[in-house]
Design a protein around this motif. Structure first.
Motif, PDB file in Angstrom:
ATOM      1  N   ILE A   1      39.734  79.717  73.811  1.00 17.26           N
ATOM      2  CA  ILE A   1      38.462  79.206  73.507  1.00 17.26           C
ATOM      3  C   ILE A   1      38.099  79.734  72.133  1.00 17.26           C
ATOM      4  CG2 ILE A   1      36.317  78.178  73.594  1.00 17.26           C
ATOM      5  CD1 ILE A   1      36.770  78.558  76.743  1.00 17.26           C
TER       6      ILE A   1
ATOM      7  N   THR B   1      30.706  67.832  72.029  1.00 17.40           N
ATOM      8  CA  THR B   1      30.873  69.251  71.637  1.00 17.40           C
ATOM      9  C   THR B   1      29.814  69.558  70.806  1.00 17.40           C
ATOM     10  OG1 THR B   1      32.560  68.726  69.792  1.00 17.40           O
ATOM     11  CG2 THR B   1      33.436  68.945  71.881  1.00 17.40           C
TER      12      THR B   1
ATOM     13  N   GLN C   1      40.335  69.378  68.377  1.00 17.07           N
ATOM     14  CA  GLN C   1      39.618  70.030  69.008  1.00 17.07           C
ATOM     15  C   GLN C   1      39.950  70.639  70.393  1.00 17.07           C
ATOM     16  OE1 GLN C   1      35.164  69.640  68.859  1.00 17.07           O
ATOM     17  NE2 GLN C   1      34.948  71.269  67.541  1.00 17.07           N
ATOM     18  N   GLY C   2      40.903  70.039  70.952  1.00 14.66           N
ATOM     19  CA  GLY C   2      41.202  70.438  72.324  1.00 14.66           C
ATOM     20  C   GLY C   2      42.391  69.806  72.512  1.00 14.66           C
TER      21      GLY C   2
ATOM     22  N   SER D   1      40.816  75.072  73.202  1.00 18.41           N
ATOM     23  CA  SER D   1      39.517  74.624  72.731  1.00 18.41           C
ATOM     24  C   SER D   1      39.065  75.000  71.307  1.00 18.41           C
ATOM     25  CB  SER D   1      38.600  74.541  73.750  1.00 18.41           C
ATOM     26  OG  SER D   1      37.439  74.073  73.231  1.00 18.41           O
TER      27      SER D   1
END
Length: 302
Positions: A134, A198, A245-246, A259
């Protein structure tokens, strides 16, 4: 992005960088834990790289949620080398930093990890390890860029903002920005996820073998400032459409989830008004299930 919209979003970015404390009251229901209490595999959360999120810090809610699902959670101290991950099923690295950027959130943003650590982690995953990486907006994306690149991911070390002037970003199955997968489906229909929220973060490109989870639409712009949350008319920017984004993928005998935003898996109270940011935010009711599903996929429970 129009200047007045950027002016509206700047206070939101500053709020995210301001004082943040864990929401210790956040405890969503887990009607069907995957393991009995403390009977599950060990999950290590990196605490050896000046991490902005740690087990008993800003990821308290993250840790407690997984403990309630039966997992054992511990902090991982020091650098990554042989034997440091012994006994761990999953390693979580969230918002690592190089020591030079701990107090100075501006360029350059050196890697938080030594080359030997990166090669060790790549081999560890290839041989069966499970990594949840992350890395948020700059400088956090820059600090993890070399590690991500070892697996074929390209971090952009910026801030992705919604051109429509809202704060949190919404990804949904309906508009095809949240991609259907075994992670969105969960173990059964009660665990399915249809929308994820998010809170700013970065954008990245994924390797061909990875599956996207969250993809930016044409409504987003990726700003690349030289100082965190400082935007001017001269700040470089690129359209974020098509960036992710993921994402998740199998890597050798192991697995990897990446992530580009960290707060979505936290439950924090931000600023003097104690604004709820993360899984506790009213606009993010499915985020906690998304986290559980990610961990279940890494643990071969899906």
């Amino acid at each position: 992005m129009k200047p007045y919209l950027l002016g509206l979003l700047l206070p939101f970015c500053l709020l995210l960088q301001g004082q943040q404390v864990s929401d210790t009251l956040f405890a969503p229901p887990i009607p069907n834990p995957v393991y009995p209490e403390q009977a599950g595999p060990l999950i290590l959360i990196d605490e050896g790289h000046y991490n902005f999120h740690t087990k008993d810090g800003r990821y308290t809610a993250f840790s407690r949620l997984l403990e309630r699902d039966g997992y054992r959670i511990a902090g991982a101290k020091g650098s990554f080398k042989p034997n440091t991950l012994e006994g761990a099923r999953i390693l979580v690295i969230s918002n690592a930093l190089h020591k030079t950027n701990v107090e100075n959130w501006y360029l350059p943003t050196p890697s938080a990890f030594e080359p030997e650590e990166i090669e060790f982690l790549r081999n560890w995953v290839e041989q069966g390890g499970r990594l949840f990486l992350i890395a948020d907006h700059m400088p956090l994306a820059g600090a993890a860029a070399d590690l991500a690149a070892a697996f074929g991911f390209e971090f952009t070390n910026g801030y992705v903002l919604d051109d429509r002037g809202r704060g949190p970003s919404i990804f949904s199955l309906e508009d095809q920005t949240l991609h259907p997968s075994m992670i969105t489906r969960g173990r059964n229909p009660s665990e399915s996820v249809t929308q994820i929220t998010t809170f700013t973060g970065q954008a990245f490109k994924i390797p061909e073998q990875a599956e996207p989870m969250l993809t930016f639409s044409e409504h987003f712009t990726n700003f690349l400032p030289d100082t965190a949350a400082v935007f001017t008319p001269e700040t470089p920017r690129i359209p974020a459409a098509g960036y992710h984004q993921g994402a998740f993928m199998n890597y050798g005998n192991g697995k990897l989830v990446v992530s580009g935003e960290a707060a979505m898996f936290s439950a924090q109270l931000a600023g003097p008004e104690k604004w709820k940011m993360g899984m506790n935010n009213p606009e993010a009711p499915q985020n906690y299930q998304f986290l559980l599903n990610i961990i279940h996929w890494l643990d071969d429970q899906l």
